[in-house]
Design a protein around this motif. Structure first.
Motif, short mmCIF file in Angstrom:
data_model
loop_
_atom_site.label_atom_id
_atom_site.label_comp_id
_atom_site.label_asym_id
_atom_site.label_seq_id
_atom_site.Cartn_x
_atom_site.Cartn_y
_atom_site.Cartn_z
N LYS A 92 -48.05 -17.82 -15.67
CA LYS A 92 -47.48 -18.27 -14.24
C LYS A 92 -47.78 -17.35 -13.31
O LYS A 92 -47.35 -16.11 -13.53
N THR A 93 -48.28 -17.58 -12.17
CA THR A 93 -48.78 -16.55 -11.23
C THR A 93 -48.03 -16.81 -9.80
O THR A 93 -47.46 -17.94 -9.63
N ILE A 94 -47.83 -15.88 -8.94
CA ILE A 94 -47.70 -15.92 -7.71
C ILE A 94 -49.15 -15.50 -6.93
O ILE A 94 -49.81 -14.91 -7.40
N SER A 95 -49.30 -16.06 -5.61
CA SER A 95 -50.46 -15.81 -4.95
C SER A 95 -50.39 -15.53 -3.54
O SER A 95 -49.40 -16.07 -2.98
N GLU A 96 -51.43 -14.92 -2.94
CA GLU A 96 -51.58 -14.48 -1.71
C GLU A 96 -53.06 -14.79 -1.05
O GLU A 96 -53.71 -14.45 -1.69
N THR A 97 -53.21 -15.73 -0.01
CA THR A 97 -54.31 -15.97 0.45
C THR A 97 -54.41 -15.06 1.82
O THR A 97 -53.46 -14.77 2.58
N TYR A 98 -55.69 -14.35 2.11
CA TYR A 98 -55.97 -13.62 3.22
C TYR A 98 -57.18 -13.80 3.73
O TYR A 98 -58.21 -14.48 3.14
N SER A 99 -57.62 -13.54 4.97
CA SER A 99 -58.78 -13.70 5.69
C SER A 99 -59.94 -12.57 5.33
O SER A 99 -59.39 -11.44 5.33
N LEU A 100 -61.06 -13.05 5.37
CA LEU A 100 -62.31 -12.37 5.18
C LEU A 100 -63.01 -12.25 6.46
O LEU A 100 -62.94 -13.21 7.01
N GLU A 101 -64.08 -11.58 6.45
CA GLU A 101 -64.94 -11.70 7.65
C GLU A 101 -65.75 -12.90 7.44
O GLU A 101 -66.18 -13.61 8.78
N TYR A 102 -65.76 -13.64 6.22
CA TYR A 102 -66.64 -14.93 6.06
C TYR A 102 -65.81 -15.94 5.67
O TYR A 102 -66.45 -17.03 5.03
N GLN A 104 -62.05 -17.01 3.59
CA GLN A 104 -60.71 -16.60 2.98
C GLN A 104 -60.97 -16.58 1.43
O GLN A 104 -61.61 -16.67 0.73
N SER A 105 -59.87 -15.65 0.96
CA SER A 105 -59.96 -15.41 -0.60
C SER A 105 -58.40 -15.37 -0.89
O SER A 105 -57.42 -15.13 -0.09
N THR A 106 -58.00 -15.15 -2.42
CA THR A 106 -56.86 -15.35 -2.65
C THR A 106 -56.68 -14.21 -4.09
O THR A 106 -57.73 -14.45 -4.86
N VAL A 107 -55.66 -13.63 -4.00
CA VAL A 107 -55.44 -12.85 -5.11
C VAL A 107 -53.97 -13.20 -5.89
O VAL A 107 -52.98 -13.89 -4.95
N GLU A 108 -54.21 -12.91 -7.08
CA GLU A 108 -52.81 -13.32 -7.79
C GLU A 108 -52.18 -12.39 -8.92
O GLU A 108 -53.01 -11.45 -9.02
N LEU A 109 -51.02 -12.37 -9.12
CA LEU A 109 -50.30 -11.55 -9.90
C LEU A 109 -49.44 -12.28 -10.84
O LEU A 109 -48.83 -13.34 -10.32
N HIS A 110 -49.13 -11.85 -12.07
CA HIS A 110 -48.10 -12.50 -12.91
C HIS A 110 -47.12 -12.59 -12.27
O HIS A 110 -46.52 -11.49 -12.02
N SER A 111 -46.13 -13.43 -12.49
CA SER A 111 -44.81 -13.61 -11.74
C SER A 111 -43.83 -12.62 -12.59
O SER A 111 -42.88 -12.17 -11.79
N ASP A 112 -44.06 -12.31 -13.82
CA ASP A 112 -43.21 -11.46 -14.36
C ASP A 112 -43.89 -9.85 -14.48
O ASP A 112 -43.54 -9.13 -15.38
N ALA A 113 -44.68 -9.72 -13.73
CA ALA A 113 -45.43 -8.43 -13.52
C ALA A 113 -44.41 -7.05 -13.35
O ALA A 113 -44.76 -6.24 -14.21
N PHE A 114 -43.47 -7.17 -12.78
CA PHE A 114 -42.57 -6.08 -12.40
C PHE A 114 -41.10 -6.34 -12.53
O PHE A 114 -40.73 -7.47 -12.26
#
Length: 182
Positions: A92-102, A104-114
């Motif tokens: 199970k992950t949480i995600s965050e989408t962000y803008s690039l020059e060209y 969008q992209s998305t990064v993810e992290l396990h929901s229980d990482a911290f």
């Protein structure tokens, strides 16, 4: 801020002109990784910076952040948490989408990482526009972690990322930086 080894580390990084397109100077860390003395000084730069700060985890951004993040976590005796590109984590992950020059992209992290209030250093190979770092920082904060600092091997200050990160309220550390004309 930069490291005491900053000039040495910078001298080992190769500049590849006009890659991946004309007018771009690509900063290639491969020679740095291949040089055992330089790689040791690189990791030591981060160890010396964070050894007294009671860091609970090193979060590193996919994929080149892993190169320094894992040995740093080992040396500090803390955990290592990967921040991955979308679709690469099996739980199970949480995600965050962000803008690039060209686009969008998305990064993810396990929901229980911290755990709540874990002290985290977030690391990547470079800071350019700051989008990836800020997206990863948002994931860490949303998961309950407290960011001690955002760190990189090198900063490209003319692209504005480190300033954008500071404006968002985070401390930034890079071992060295390159201006566009270097």
């Amino acid at each position: 801020m930069s490291s005491i080894y900053g000039d040495y580390i910078k001298s080992v990084i190769r500049t590849v002109p006009d890659w991946p397109q004309a007018g771009v100077n690509f900063r290639d860390i491969t020679p740095l990784l291949q040089n055992r003395a330089a790689f040791r000084k690189l990791v030591d730069s981060f160890v010396h910076r964070y050894q007294e700060l009671e860091v609970d985890a090193i979060a590193a951004i996919d994929a080149r952040g892993f190169i320094v993040g894992a040995p740093l976590a080992y040396e500090l005796g803390c955990s290592f948490v990967p921040v991955r590109k979308k679709g690469k984590l099996p739980f199970k992950t949480i995600s965050e989408t962000y803008s690039l020059e060209y686009g969008q992209s998305t990064v993810e992290l396990h929901s229980d990482a911290f755990r709540e209030h874990d002290r985290i250093v977030l690391i990547d190979d470079l800071i350019a526009t700051g989008g990836t770092m800020l997206a990863a920082a948002s994931l860490i904060t949303r998961s309950g972690g407290h960011i001690v600092e955002l760190a990189s091997i090198l900063d490209l200050p003319e692209l504005g990322g480190s300033e954008k990160i500071r404006d968002a309220g985070y401390s930034v550390f890079s071992v060295c930086s390159f201006n566009e004309d270097e």
